[in-house]
Write a protein that holds these residues in place. Structure first.
Motif, short mmCIF file in Angstrom:
data_model
loop_
_atom_site.label_atom_id
_atom_site.label_comp_id
_atom_site.label_asym_id
_atom_site.label_seq_id
_atom_site.Cartn_x
_atom_site.Cartn_y
_atom_site.Cartn_z
N VAL A 138 0.86 -1.17 0.00
CA VAL A 138 0.00 0.00 0.00
C VAL A 138 0.90 1.22 0.00
N VAL A 139 0.69 2.13 -0.96
CA VAL A 139 1.45 3.37 -1.02
C VAL A 139 0.63 4.45 -0.34
N THR A 140 1.16 4.97 0.76
CA THR A 140 0.45 5.95 1.58
C THR A 140 1.18 7.28 1.53
N GLN A 141 0.44 8.37 1.29
CA GLN A 141 1.06 9.68 1.32
C GLN A 141 1.06 10.20 2.75
N GLY A 142 2.25 10.48 3.26
CA GLY A 142 2.36 10.98 4.61
C GLY A 142 3.78 11.44 4.91
N SER A 143 3.91 12.31 5.87
CA SER A 143 5.21 12.84 6.29
C SER A 143 5.86 11.90 7.29
N VAL A 144 7.16 11.82 7.23
CA VAL A 144 7.90 11.04 8.23
C VAL A 144 7.61 11.55 9.63
N PHE A 145 7.34 12.85 9.76
CA PHE A 145 7.08 13.42 11.07
C PHE A 145 5.72 13.01 11.63
N ASP A 146 4.87 12.43 10.78
CA ASP A 146 3.52 12.04 11.20
C ASP A 146 3.32 10.53 11.24
N LEU A 147 4.39 9.77 11.25
CA LEU A 147 4.26 8.32 11.31
C LEU A 147 3.52 7.90 12.58
N PRO A 148 2.52 7.03 12.46
CA PRO A 148 1.85 6.54 13.67
C PRO A 148 2.78 5.63 14.49
N ALA A 149 2.63 5.69 15.78
CA ALA A 149 3.51 4.95 16.67
C ALA A 149 3.07 3.48 16.79
#
Length: 254
Positions: A138-149
């Motif tokens: 799955v290709v997800t658009q998101g910032s490294v700073f917003d990675l879920p924990a």
């Protein structure tokens, strides 16, 4: 090596990431496979083979994938599910289009062959990994700073955190969210550029933060155990656009 202070240098938000020319980047960095690329694959596969029990399928995230299928080739044999976490809209579109194309580019055929050889016999890996990647990825658009924990069993990151900013504090924040994205006991594997002065894609400049193994180990020891960062593939000349090798890190998430 003298590290930059936290606020010194250009920050991530100062660059035009959604104008990133994905195809130009691919052609410059992977248009002609280099032995250094093969070496990245081999050390990454070695780490992934040792992640958890060999028979366990893992939920894996690759952070800052960019226009690059190499991270997928390294993780596919171990992945039950594979998430590409990418910020630039152009790179997201490029990755999705690439995964829809069953006719692999010659470069991908080369790199997949290297990955298959690194895993060795017994894994039952197909000659063409694209259909299987399409099922698992799955290709997800998101910032490294917003990675879920605490969301994945393992995480990889190839030349991302040091290539999005010139600021030490932003680099450390990116490494922290990367490390925390993995459940306790999960594997972390990451590669970082060495001796780079930055890079230019289709006449647009983008940043790189200079690093040493000591710097990377110090940053990751706050978030991981069994941290090991080593210089690999260092040569006395440039490989491409100002870098001459890489640092490869492994660790166990807390």
């Amino acid at each position: 090596m003298v590290e930059k202070s936290s606020g010194e240098g250009h920050g991530n938000a100062e660059y035009q990431w959604n104008a990133f020319d994905s195809e130009a980047y691919f052609q410059h960095y992977y248009g002609e496979p280099h032995p250094d690329d093969d070496l990245v694959i081999r050390v990454a596969v070695d780490a992934l083979r040792r992640a958890s029990a060999a028979g366990n399928a893992l939920d894996v995230v690759d952070v800052g994938t960019g226009p690059n299928l190499i991270p997928f080739f390294c993780t596919l044999p171990r992945a039950r599910r594979l998430t590409a976490w990418e910020y630039a809209a152009t790179n997201v579109a490029w990755l999705r289009a690439e995964l829809e194309n069953d006719d692999m580019r010659p470069q991908w055929r080369h790199f997949w062959r290297v990955a298959r050889e690194a895993y060795g016999p017994g894994w039952g890996l197909p000659e063409n990994p694209i259909p299987l990647l399409r099922e698992k990825c799955v290709v997800t658009q998101g910032s490294v700073f917003d990675l879920p924990a605490r969301s994945w069993d393992a995480a990889t990151m190839f030349f991302c955190a040091e290539s999005i900013t010139e600021r030490q504090d932003e680099f450390e924040a990116a490494c922290a969210t990367f490390a925390r994205s993995v459940r306790p006991g999960g594997m972390l594997a990451a590669a970082f550029l060495v001796r780079s002065e930055g890079y230019v894609v289709a006449d647009r400049p983008f940043p790189v933060l200079k690093l040493s193994p000591e710097t990377i180990e110090r940053v990751f020891r706050h978030h991981a155990d069994a941290v090991d960062a080593r210089l690999i593939g260092i040569v006395d000349r440039e490989i491409r656009s100002g870098y001459s090798g890489f640092i490869f890190l492994t660790g166990t998430a807390r």
